[in-house]
Design a protein around this motif. Structure first.
Motif, PDB file in Angstrom:
ATOM      1  N   GLU B 160       5.232   8.632 -80.785  1.00 52.31           N
ATOM      2  CA  GLU B 160       5.407   7.603 -81.823  1.00 52.31           C
ATOM      3  C   GLU B 160       5.569   6.284 -81.035  1.00 52.31           C
ATOM      4  OE1 GLU B 160       8.822   8.029 -84.307  1.00 52.31           O
ATOM      5  OE2 GLU B 160       8.236   9.924 -85.096  1.00 52.31           O
ATOM      6  N   LEU B 161       4.588   5.293 -81.433  1.00 49.20           N
ATOM      7  CA  LEU B 161       4.712   4.025 -80.531  1.00 49.20           C
ATOM      8  C   LEU B 161       5.389   3.061 -81.209  1.00 49.20           C
ATOM      9  CD1 LEU B 161       2.647   5.543 -79.015  1.00 49.20           C
ATOM     10  CD2 LEU B 161       1.026   3.634 -79.086  1.00 49.20           C
ATOM     11  N   ALA B 162       6.415   2.576 -80.509  1.00 47.77           N
ATOM     12  CA  ALA B 162       7.400   1.586 -81.185  1.00 47.77           C
ATOM     13  C   ALA B 162       6.795   0.319 -81.547  1.00 47.77           C
ATOM     14  CB  ALA B 162       8.578   1.694 -80.586  1.00 47.77           C
ATOM     15  N   ALA B 163       6.061  -0.202 -80.194  1.00 44.24           N
ATOM     16  CA  ALA B 163       5.575  -1.655 -80.543  1.00 44.24           C
ATOM     17  C   ALA B 163       4.092  -1.434 -80.960  1.00 44.24           C
ATOM     18  CB  ALA B 163       5.509  -2.282 -79.047  1.00 44.24           C
ATOM     19  N   PRO B 164       3.764  -2.750 -81.792  1.00 41.64           N
ATOM     20  CA  PRO B 164       2.383  -2.601 -82.289  1.00 41.64           C
ATOM     21  C   PRO B 164       1.435  -2.600 -81.187  1.00 41.64           C
ATOM     22  CG  PRO B 164       3.398  -4.965 -82.592  1.00 41.64           C
ATOM     23  CD  PRO B 164       4.487  -3.768 -82.098  1.00 41.64           C
ATOM     24  N   THR B 191       1.197   1.125 -85.007  1.00 44.14           N
ATOM     25  CA  THR B 191       1.051   0.003 -85.850  1.00 44.14           C
ATOM     26  C   THR B 191      -0.280  -0.607 -84.918  1.00 44.14           C
ATOM     27  OG1 THR B 191       3.149  -0.135 -86.700  1.00 44.14           O
ATOM     28  CG2 THR B 191       1.690  -2.019 -86.724  1.00 44.14           C
ATOM     29  N   LEU B 192      -1.483  -0.576 -85.540  1.00 49.18           N
ATOM     30  CA  LEU B 192      -2.416  -1.028 -85.215  1.00 49.18           C
ATOM     31  C   LEU B 192      -2.855  -2.788 -85.799  1.00 49.18           C
ATOM     32  CD1 LEU B 192      -5.087  -1.118 -83.209  1.00 49.18           C
ATOM     33  CD2 LEU B 192      -5.962   0.136 -84.677  1.00 49.18           C
ATOM     34  N   VAL B 193      -2.853  -3.832 -84.819  1.00 50.24           N
ATOM     35  CA  VAL B 193      -2.990  -4.973 -85.684  1.00 50.24           C
ATOM     36  C   VAL B 193      -4.247  -5.584 -85.005  1.00 50.24           C
ATOM     37  CG1 VAL B 193      -2.180  -7.341 -85.830  1.00 50.24           C
ATOM     38  CG2 VAL B 193      -0.438  -5.394 -85.897  1.00 50.24           C
ATOM     39  N   GLU B 194      -5.361  -5.776 -85.963  1.00 53.41           N
ATOM     40  CA  GLU B 194      -6.568  -6.351 -85.515  1.00 53.41           C
ATOM     41  C   GLU B 194      -6.479  -7.705 -86.060  1.00 53.41           C
ATOM     42  OE1 GLU B 194     -10.157  -3.747 -85.398  1.00 53.41           O
ATOM     43  OE2 GLU B 194      -9.135  -2.694 -87.018  1.00 53.41           O
ATOM     44  N   HIS B 195      -7.155  -8.637 -85.108  1.00 55.24           N
ATOM     45  CA  HIS B 195      -7.385  -9.963 -85.426  1.00 55.24           C
ATOM     46  C   HIS B 195      -8.900 -10.142 -85.127  1.00 55.24           C
ATOM     47  CE1 HIS B 195      -3.344 -11.639 -85.718  1.00 55.24           C
ATOM     48  NE2 HIS B 195      -3.745 -12.680 -86.289  1.00 55.24           N
ATOM     49  N   ARG B 196      -9.747 -10.884 -85.938  1.00 53.01           N
ATOM     50  CA  ARG B 196     -10.926 -11.159 -85.995  1.00 53.01           C
ATOM     51  C   ARG B 196     -11.024 -12.905 -85.790  1.00 53.01           C
ATOM     52  NH1 ARG B 196     -15.725  -9.459 -85.668  1.00 53.01           N
ATOM     53  NH2 ARG B 196     -15.044  -7.450 -86.405  1.00 53.01           N
ATOM     54  N   ALA B 218       0.653  12.387 -89.057  1.00 55.66           N
ATOM     55  CA  ALA B 218       0.444  11.329 -88.433  1.00 55.66           C
ATOM     56  C   ALA B 218       0.450  10.100 -89.457  1.00 55.66           C
ATOM     57  CB  ALA B 218      -0.757  11.052 -87.615  1.00 55.66           C
ATOM     58  N   CYS B 219       0.809   8.881 -88.834  1.00 56.12           N
ATOM     59  CA  CYS B 219       1.132   7.719 -89.651  1.00 56.12           C
ATOM     60  C   CYS B 219       0.633   6.363 -89.022  1.00 56.12           C
ATOM     61  CB  CYS B 219       2.618   7.714 -89.976  1.00 56.12           C
ATOM     62  SG  CYS B 219       3.124   6.080 -90.671  1.00 56.12           S
ATOM     63  N   LEU B 220      -0.486   5.840 -89.510  1.00 51.37           N
ATOM     64  CA  LEU B 220      -0.978   4.659 -89.118  1.00 51.37           C
ATOM     65  C   LEU B 220      -0.611   3.400 -89.916  1.00 51.37           C
ATOM     66  CD1 LEU B 220      -2.861   3.096 -86.823  1.00 51.37           C
ATOM     67  CD2 LEU B 220      -4.882   3.579 -88.281  1.00 51.37           C
ATOM     68  N   GLU B 221      -0.198   2.343 -89.272  1.00 55.62           N
ATOM     69  CA  GLU B 221      -0.089   1.231 -90.245  1.00 55.62           C
ATOM     70  C   GLU B 221      -1.312   0.238 -89.621  1.00 55.62           C
ATOM     71  OE1 GLU B 221       3.398  -0.569 -91.930  1.00 55.62           O
ATOM     72  OE2 GLU B 221       2.627  -2.563 -91.076  1.00 55.62           O
ATOM     73  N   VAL B 249      -1.824   3.333 -93.894  1.00 55.92           N
ATOM     74  CA  VAL B 249      -1.703   1.994 -94.526  1.00 55.92           C
ATOM     75  C   VAL B 249      -2.369   0.857 -94.131  1.00 55.92           C
ATOM     76  CG1 VAL B 249       0.182   0.449 -95.535  1.00 55.92           C
ATOM     77  CG2 VAL B 249       0.776   2.686 -95.314  1.00 55.92           C
ATOM     78  N   GLN B 250      -3.261   0.503 -94.990  1.00 48.38           N
ATOM     79  CA  GLN B 250      -4.093  -0.867 -94.462  1.00 48.38           C
ATOM     80  C   GLN B 250      -3.550  -2.120 -95.137  1.00 48.38           C
ATOM     81  OE1 GLN B 250      -8.390  -2.203 -95.320  1.00 48.38           O
ATOM     82  NE2 GLN B 250      -8.283  -0.733 -93.906  1.00 48.38           N
TER      83      GLN B 250
END
Lengths: 260, 435
Positions: B160-164, B191-196, B218-221, B249-250
Motif C-alpha cells: 500500500e503506497l501512502a503518498a501519490p 494513487t497515480l496522478v498524471e499531468h499533461r 487491489a485499488c488504484l485511484e 477510480v478515475q
C-alpha cells in the motif's frame, strides 16, 4: 443614495401593475403604497398572484410587465435589473430558496453585502468585521455556525432555508424586505425565530412586506396594514383586524363584496 | 472525406521515422507490423461509429513521428504543476527524462523505463508481453501508439503506497507515443496522478496508451489532469482490467488541446470488481474535447459508476460517448451513468450519448443525460442578492465544475484545479474569493 429616510416617507409605490407569465394574465391593475416604518401583509388565496408580485418587484425576467408603474424611493424600479434593485435596498425572501452547491453560503453573503456597500459608496467590509457581524446575526436566528461553510442552502431542511433567508436579510439590512411565504412549512419554534428576525429589522427607515397565506405569522409580526390580493389586484385593505377576520371567515366574502 | 484520410495521409510519411526508435530488430519488426496493419485499415473517420463525433482530418498536416529528445529545464516544469508529496516521474515528448525525476521511490514500487528494457527484452518478454491490438476500430489509436512506440514506463506496485505517485507528461511539440503499464499486485494500493502539460505552444500530437491491470483486491485511484496547449492533438487511450474485489477510480479533468480525445475501456473481469469514472471537461474557443468510455461488466456482482460534467463556451465542442455492456452471466451487476453538460454560448455544442447494452437479467442500470444552460432559478437567486450577472454566471459555472473537483482527496491538487477553472471565468478575482 445616502439621503436619510424618515418614518412615513414613501418607499414603494405600485400603480396599476399588470404582469403576464407565458401570456397568462397574473397581475391585473395592482396598486400598493408602502411607507417607511410600516409592516404590510399581503394575503390571498392560492393562485391570486402573491408570489408573482414578489418576483416581479424583485426583477425576475420570466414575467412580462404589460402595464403600470412601480417606483422605489422615487426611482423607476421596473427599469432596473434585479441586481441593481437589490443594491438599492430591496430584498426578496424566497418562498422556495434554491440550493446552490459549490457556492459557499458565507462568501455569497459577504459578496452581497459588499456589492450593496460599494453601490452606496461605502467601503467594503473586511473578512474579520464581516465574520463578527454574521456570527451576531446567526445567534439571533439560532443557526449553527456549521451553516456558514456549506454551499448556499445545500442540504438545508425547509425551515433552515427560511432561517437562512432571514439571516441574509438581517445582514444586508434592506430598506424594503419582501418576504414571500416565509412562514410556510415552519414549525412553531422556527416561526418564532423567523418572526424575531423580522421584528429586529423593524425600524423607522425601513419597511417589510409579508406575503402570506395564513395569519399565524401576523400573531408574531404585527402588521400596520393588511391587503387582500385576489384575481391579480388588491381588493381590500385594512388594519390587522382584517387578517383575523380572514382567518375566521376565509376569502370568499371579501371577493363577493368586492364584486358587488 | 474518406479518401483524404486514407491516402496519401500522415501514415504514409511515417516509415522513415521507425528505424531510429529504441529496441533493436524485434521491436522494429513489431512496430513495422503495427504500422502496416494501420496503413491497411486507415485512420478512423467519422463514418466509424466509434469516431462519429471526432474528425481526425486535423492530423493531415500534423507531424506524427516521435519528436527527437530535447532537454527540459526542471524549473519550467515546476511552474506548471503543483508539488505533491511522493515521487515524481517525467516523460518529455513520450520519453522518460531521468534528470527530472524527483523524490524517493517508495518501497513497494518498481519502475522500469521501457526504452531501456526494450534494448534487452523482445516484445513478448516485456511487462507480461506486448501483444498487438486487434483490428477493431476502437483499437486503432493503440495500434498507432504501437507503431511509433518510443518509450514509457512499467510501474509495478506491491503493497500500500501512502503518498501519490506523480507522473508528468510534458510536451515540447512533435509526436509523443509512450506506453504506461501499471500492474498492481493483490491488495496493492496506489494513487497515480498524471499531468499533461505543454512546454511552449508548439504544435504537437500525442497518442499515449495506458494499460492498467489490477489484481484481486487491489485499488488504484487514477487522477488525470489534461492541460495540453491549444495547438496539440491528443488521442489518449486507457485500458483497465479489474480483477476480483479490486477497485479502479478515475478522476479526469480535461481542459486543453485543439482536439483531445480520452478513451477509457474498463473490463470488470471478476465478481466484486468495481470501477468509477468521474470526468470534468471544460472547453472554449473552437477546440474540441471528447470523452469516450466503454464499461464492460464481464462477471457477476460487478459495479460501476460514471459521472461526467462538461462545459463548453465560444464555438467549442464537447462529447461524452459512454457505453455500458453487461455481458451474459454478469448477473447482479449494478451500473450507473450520468452526463450533465453546460453550454455557455449559443454556438457551443456538447453531444452526450450514454448507452446501455444489457445482455443478462437481474441487473440494475441507470443512466441519464442533460445538456442545457445555467439554471435560471440559481441565477436569479444570486442576482436578487446584488451579485452582478457576469459574476453570478461565473460562480454557477464554477459550482458546476466543483462537483467533480471536490472528489479529489489531495488539497494541493484540488486547489490547483479550482484555480484553473476560475482563471477561465469572468470576474476571476471576485470568484477566487469564493473558492
Amino acid at each position: 443614495m445616502t439621503d436619510t429616510i424618515r418614518r412615513g416617507d414613501l418607499l414603494l409605490q405600485v400603480e396599476g401593475l399588470r404582469a403576464n407569465v407565458e401570456g397568462k394574465k397574473i397581475l391585473d391593475g395592482l396598486d400598493l403604497e408602502v411607507r417607511a416604518g410600516e409592516v404590510h401583509a399581503i394575503m390571498g388565496p392560492n393562485g391570486s398572484g402573491k408570489s408573482t408580485l414578489s418576483q416581479v418587484l424583485a426583477g425576475r425576467e420570466d414575467y412580462t410587465v404589460v402595464g403600470g408603474r412601480v417606483t422605489f424611493r422615487g426611482r423607476d424600479l421596473l427599469a432596473m435589473p434585479a441586481e441593481e434593485r437589490a443594491r438599492e435596498g430591496l430584498f426578496l425572501g424566497f418562498q422556495y430558496p434554491v440550493e446552490i452547491p459549490g457556492v459557499n453560503n458565507v462568501y455569497l453573503l459577504k459578496a452581497a453585502l459588499n456589492a450593496s456597500r460599494k453601490h452606496r459608496g461605502q467601503p467594503e467590509v473586511d473578512a474579520f468585521e464581516f465574520l463578527a457581524l454574521v456570527r451576531d446575526k446567526m445567534k439571533l436566528m439560532q443557526m449553527d455556525e456549521a451553516f456558514l461553510n456549506r454551499g448556499v442552502n445545500e442540504g438545508f431542511s425547509g425551515g433552515e432555508k427560511k432561517r437562512n433567508e432571514i439571516l441574509q436579510m438581517a445582514v444586508l439590512e434592506p430598506t424594503l424586505a419582501l418576504l414571500d411565504e416565509t412562514d410556510s412549512g415552519l414549525d412553531i419554534d422556527a416561526l418564532k425565530v423567523v418572526a424575531n428576525g423580522v421584528n429586529s429589522l423593524r425600524r423607522d427607515d425601513r419597511a417589510v412586506v409579508l406575503v402570506t397565506h395564513y395569519q399565524r405569522l401576523l400573531d408574531h409580526v404585527v402588521p400596520d396594514r393588511v391587503h387582500v390580493l385576489a384575481g391579480g389586484r388588491i381588493i381590500r385593505s385594512g388594519d390587522r383586524t382584517l387578517a383575523l377576520e380572514l382567518e375566521k371567515r376565509g376569502y370568499d366574502w371579501v371577493r363577493q363584496e368586492a364584486a358587488a | 472525406m474518406n479518401v483524404a484520410v486514407n491516402a496519401p495521409g500522415p501514415l504514409t510519411r511515417l516509415a522513415p521515422a521507425l528505424p531510429g526508435l529504441p529496441g533493436g530488430a524485434p521491436w522494429d519488426e513489431w512496430r513495422g507490423c503495427a504500422l502496416a496493419r494501420l496503413q491497411a485499415l486507415g485512420l478512423p473517420s467519422p463514418r466509424d461509429e466509434a469516431w462519429k463525433y471526432t474528425n481526425l482530418r486535423l492530423l493531415e498536416r500534423r507531424e506524427l513521428a516521435p519528436a527527437p529528445p530535447r532537454p527540459v529545464d526542471a524549473g519550467a516544469l515546476e511552474a506548471l504543476v503543483p508539488a505533491l508529496d511522493g515521487a515524481r516521474l517525467v516523460l518529455v515528448d513520450g520519453r522518460v527524462a531521468p534528470g527530472l525525476t524527483a523524490g524517493v521511490l517508495p518501497a513497494g514500487l518498481r519502475v522500469t523505463p521501457l526504452a531501456t528494457a526494450m534494448a534487452t527484452l523482445a516484445p513478448e518478454a516485456l511487462a507480461g508481453g506486448f501483444p498487438l491490438p486487434g483490428d477493431d476500430v476502437d483499437q486503432r489509436v493503440r495500434l498507432l501508439n504501437s507503431a511509433l512506440l518510443t518509450d514509457g514506463l512499467h510501474l509495478q506496485v506491491d503493497g500500500e503506497l501512502a503518498a501519490p505517485l506523480h507522473l508528468i507528461h510534458a510536451s515540447t511539440g512533435g509526436g509523443a507515443h509512450p506506453r504506461v503499464i501499471v500492474d498492481l499486485a493483490p491488495h496493492a494500493r496506489l494513487t497515480l496522478v498524471e499531468h499533461r502539460v505543454p512546454l511552449g505552444e508548439a504544435e504537437g500530437f500525442a497518442a499515449p496508451a495506458t494499460e492498467i491491470r489490477l489484481q484481486p483486491g487491489a485499488c488504484l485511484e487514477h487522477v488525470r489532469v489534461q492541460l495540453a496547449s491549444a495547438r496539440e492533438i491528443v488521442l489518449d487511450d486507457v485500458q483497465v482490467q479489474v480483477d476480483r474485489d479490486a477497485r479502479y477510480v478515475q478522476l479526469g479533468y480535461a481542459f486543453g488541446g485543439q482536439l483531445a480525445r480520452a478513451e477509457t475501456r474498463v473490463t470488470l473481469a471478476a465478481p466484486g470488481a468495481h470501477a468509477e469514472l468521474h470526468g470534468l471537461f471544460m472547453v472554449d474557443g473552437s477546440r474540441q474535447l471528447d470523452n469516450r468510455t466503454l464499461m464492460t461488466h464481464a462477471a457477476p456482482r460487478t459495479t460501476s459508476v460514471q459521472v461526467f460534467r462538461g462545459v463548453a463556451s465560444g464555438r467549442a465542442r464537447g462529447v461524452y460517448d459512454g457505453k455500458i455492456v453487461v455481458a451474459p452471466g454478469a448477473a447482479k451487476s449494478e451500473s450507473s451513468q450520468s452526463s450533465r453538460n453546460l453550454l455557455l454560448s449559443p454556438q457551443a455544442e456538447i453531444d452526450s450519448r450514454p448507452q446501455l447494452e444489457i445482455l443478462t437479467d437481474d441487473v440494475k442500470c441507470a443512466h441519464g443525460a442533460t445538456t442545457g444552460q445555467l439554471d435560471e432559478d440559481m441565477l436569479f437567486y444570486l442576482l436578487s442578492r446584488g451579485i452582478d450577472r457576469a459574476t453570478a454566471r461565473g460562480l454557477l459555472t464554477f459550482a458546476f465544475a466543483e462537483d467533480v473537483i471536490a472528489k479529489l482527496a489531495i488539497p494541493t491538487l484540488r486547489r490547483s484545479l479550482e484555480e484553473r477553472v476560475v482563471r477561465g471565468l469572468p470576474d476571476a478575482e471576485l470568484i477566487r474569493e469564493f473558492v
